[in-house]
Design a protein around this motif. Structure first.
Motif, PDB file in Angstrom:
ATOM      1  N   VAL A  80       0.904  -1.211   0.112  1.00 34.61           N
ATOM      2  CA  VAL A  80       0.026   0.095  -0.067  1.00 34.61           C
ATOM      3  C   VAL A  80       0.893   1.322  -0.014  1.00 34.61           C
ATOM      4  CG1 VAL A  80      -1.635   1.229   1.427  1.00 34.61           C
ATOM      5  CG2 VAL A  80      -1.983  -1.135   1.140  1.00 34.61           C
ATOM      6  N   VAL A  81       1.767   1.273   0.590  1.00 36.19           N
ATOM      7  CA  VAL A  81       2.781   2.467   0.865  1.00 36.19           C
ATOM      8  C   VAL A  81       3.385   2.624  -0.562  1.00 36.19           C
ATOM      9  CG1 VAL A  81       5.050   3.191   1.834  1.00 36.19           C
ATOM     10  CG2 VAL A  81       3.421   2.413   3.185  1.00 36.19           C
ATOM     11  N   ARG A  82       3.854   1.739  -1.204  1.00 38.19           N
ATOM     12  CA  ARG A  82       4.651   1.805  -2.418  1.00 38.19           C
ATOM     13  C   ARG A  82       3.764   2.192  -3.739  1.00 38.19           C
ATOM     14  NH1 ARG A  82       9.967   0.288  -2.734  1.00 38.19           N
ATOM     15  NH2 ARG A  82      10.862  -0.492  -1.023  1.00 38.19           N
ATOM     16  N   SER A  83       2.366   1.775  -3.539  1.00 40.30           N
ATOM     17  CA  SER A  83       1.672   2.024  -4.639  1.00 40.30           C
ATOM     18  C   SER A  83       0.852   3.577  -4.720  1.00 40.30           C
ATOM     19  CB  SER A  83       0.451   1.153  -4.564  1.00 40.30           C
ATOM     20  OG  SER A  83      -0.639   1.358  -3.365  1.00 40.30           O
ATOM     21  N   ASP A  84       0.270   3.865  -5.341  1.00 37.51           N
ATOM     22  CA  ASP A  84      -0.199   5.395  -5.652  1.00 37.51           C
ATOM     23  C   ASP A  84      -1.782   5.177  -5.052  1.00 37.51           C
ATOM     24  OD1 ASP A  84       1.979   6.496  -6.389  1.00 37.51           O
ATOM     25  OD2 ASP A  84       1.518   6.464  -8.589  1.00 37.51           O
ATOM     26  N   TRP A  85      -2.299   4.163  -4.545  1.00 38.97           N
ATOM     27  CA  TRP A  85      -3.537   3.964  -4.146  1.00 38.97           C
ATOM     28  C   TRP A  85      -3.939   4.871  -3.162  1.00 38.97           C
ATOM     29  CZ3 TRP A  85      -5.852   1.445   0.403  1.00 38.97           C
ATOM     30  CH2 TRP A  85      -7.443   1.254  -0.118  1.00 38.97           C
TER      31      TRP A  85
ATOM     32  N   ARG B  84       0.439  12.711  -2.958  1.00 36.25           N
ATOM     33  CA  ARG B  84       0.963  13.335  -3.881  1.00 36.25           C
ATOM     34  C   ARG B  84       0.281  13.283  -5.087  1.00 36.25           C
ATOM     35  NH1 ARG B  84       5.187  10.631  -1.252  1.00 36.25           N
ATOM     36  NH2 ARG B  84       6.567  12.107  -0.313  1.00 36.25           N
ATOM     37  N   HIS B  85      -0.665  12.089  -5.591  1.00 31.01           N
ATOM     38  CA  HIS B  85      -1.254  11.943  -6.562  1.00 31.01           C
ATOM     39  C   HIS B  85      -2.859  11.372  -6.349  1.00 31.01           C
ATOM     40  CE1 HIS B  85       2.325  12.057  -8.686  1.00 31.01           C
ATOM     41  NE2 HIS B  85       2.750  11.050  -8.037  1.00 31.01           N
ATOM     42  N   GLY B  86      -3.817  11.655  -7.076  1.00 32.46           N
ATOM     43  CA  GLY B  86      -5.220  11.441  -6.921  1.00 32.46           C
ATOM     44  C   GLY B  86      -5.882  12.225  -5.880  1.00 32.46           C
TER      45      GLY B  86
END
Length: 87
Positions: free
Chosen positions: A69-74, A78-80
């Motif tokens: 979860v930490v490595r994903s952009d989910w 910063r994004h989304g």
């Protein structure tokens, strides 16, 4: 997540899951024999090695999920849609 942060998170997850895994498979002594110190409710056999192994496996699975979860952009700030308004 860096190496130090990952190690600290793993330790925290391991310590937290210990309290969930600790009572699994414990058979209390209902009679209070001398082998358990005479206390009713004391475990007949502690099996600490088995508890530590199961706890480490459970903590590893939980930690891998946290790392994913930490490595994903989910859930990225910063994004989304979680992102802080920059404009």
């Amino acid at each position: 997540m860096g190496a130090v942060t990952g190690t600290v998170v793993f330790f925290l997850v391991w310590w937290t899951t210990l309290f969930a895994v600790l009572p699994l498979g414990v058979r209390p002594d209902v009679e209070g024999h001398n082998t358990t110190g005479g206390w009713r409710g004391a475990p007949l056999r502690t099996r600490v090695g088995r508890v530590v192994l199961i706890n480490t496996l459970v903590a590893t699975v939980v930690w891998v999920g946290i790392e994913a979860v930490v490595r994903s952009d989910w859930m990225s700030f910063r994004h989304g849609w979680w992102a802080m308004g920059g404009n």
